[in-house]
Design an enzyme around this catalytic site. Structure first.
Site, PDB file in Angstrom:
ATOM      1  N   SER A 270     163.682  26.052 -44.822  1.00  0.00           N
ATOM      2  CA  SER A 270     163.777  27.129 -45.795  1.00  0.00           C
ATOM      3  C   SER A 270     165.212  27.295 -46.275  1.00  0.00           C
ATOM      4  CB  SER A 270     163.198  28.412 -45.219  1.00  0.00           C
ATOM      5  OG  SER A 270     162.604  29.193 -46.230  1.00  0.00           O
TER       6      SER A 270
ATOM      7  N   LYS B  68     159.714  51.282 -61.293  1.00  0.00           N
ATOM      8  CA  LYS B  68     160.902  51.648 -60.515  1.00  0.00           C
ATOM      9  C   LYS B  68     160.601  51.874 -59.044  1.00  0.00           C
ATOM     10  CE  LYS B  68     165.283  52.414 -60.179  1.00  0.00           C
ATOM     11  NZ  LYS B  68     166.205  51.279 -60.318  1.00  0.00           N
TER      12      LYS B  68
END
Length: 222
Positions: A30, A82
């Site tokens: 990764s 948001k």
């Protein structure tokens, strides 16, 4: 992801001027693989876990639990998206689509780094990049690494590139004594490993590393 990108770019810049070889231990997957791909040569052990090309953005939703204990959180936002990273708010279908778009774009960046660094077609990288890890023995056949071996094999490759034969050259440690965790000095770590075992200390190292991350991450989940 951003920290991995910055380190990747720094290694890439260095590799444009000097030969760089990577040697992997038990894991180079990764984000660790992201840091490896700018090198001209990657060495891994047959059992090394590498690859795991992908991005994960974890977004817990604790709003049902809060409701069961009688807590209501009212989010006053400037826009519908948001609060979609707030674990106390319910994830809407539109919010999921927005967050998936972020992950997809970050994933595209990761794929581009691997394609460029390993000189592989992007479509081939994508075919390998479903997040899975590969052993070193699998990875060499897929073009993700260059050689099976240990640090000695990596040093031998570097000696050949630098044409230094049997001459001695210094090896500088990446971490200084002062930059380690308080428990990681040799005498302290030996005592703690004697009491708790080496496995517990390794888990502590891993958890501290994960807990310091923020936002979308590229990391092989244990």
């Amino acid at each position: 992801m951003t920290g991995g990108e910055r380190l990747h770019d720094a290694i890439e810049q260095f590799a444009s001027k000097k030969p760089v070889v990577v040697t992997m231990g038990d894991m180079g997957a990764s984000a660790a693989y992201m840091l490896s791909v700018p090198a001209q040569h990657i060495v891994a052990l047959p059992s090394t876990l590498t690859g795991s090309i992908g991005v994960i953005l974890q977004r817990p939703d604790v709003s049902p639990l809060l409701g069961r204990v009688g807590i209501d959180v009212a989010a006053i936002t400037s826009g519908a998206m948001k609060d979609q990273t707030d674990p106390t708010s319910h994830l809407t279908p539109e919010g999921r689509t927005m967050l998936q778009g972020l992950v997809n774009d970050l994933f595209d960046q990761f794929v581009g780094m691997v394609s460029k660094g390993r000189h592989l077609p992007e479509d081939k990288v994508r075919s390998l990049a479903d997040g899975r890890a590969y052993t070193g023995r699998q990875a060499i056949g897929l073009g993700l690494i260059d050689e099976l071996g240990d640090e000695d094999a990596a040093r031998l490759w570097l000696r050949k590139q630098l044409k230094i034969g049997n001459a001695q050259y210094p090896v500088m440690p990446l971490l200084t004594e002062t930059s380690r965790h308080w428990y990681d000095l040799p005498h302290r770590r030996a005592i703690l490993e004697g009491v708790f075992g080496a496995g517990i200390m390794e888990k502590m190292d891993r958890q501290l590393a994960i807990s310091s991350l923020d936002g979308a991450v590229a990391i092989l989940q244990p």
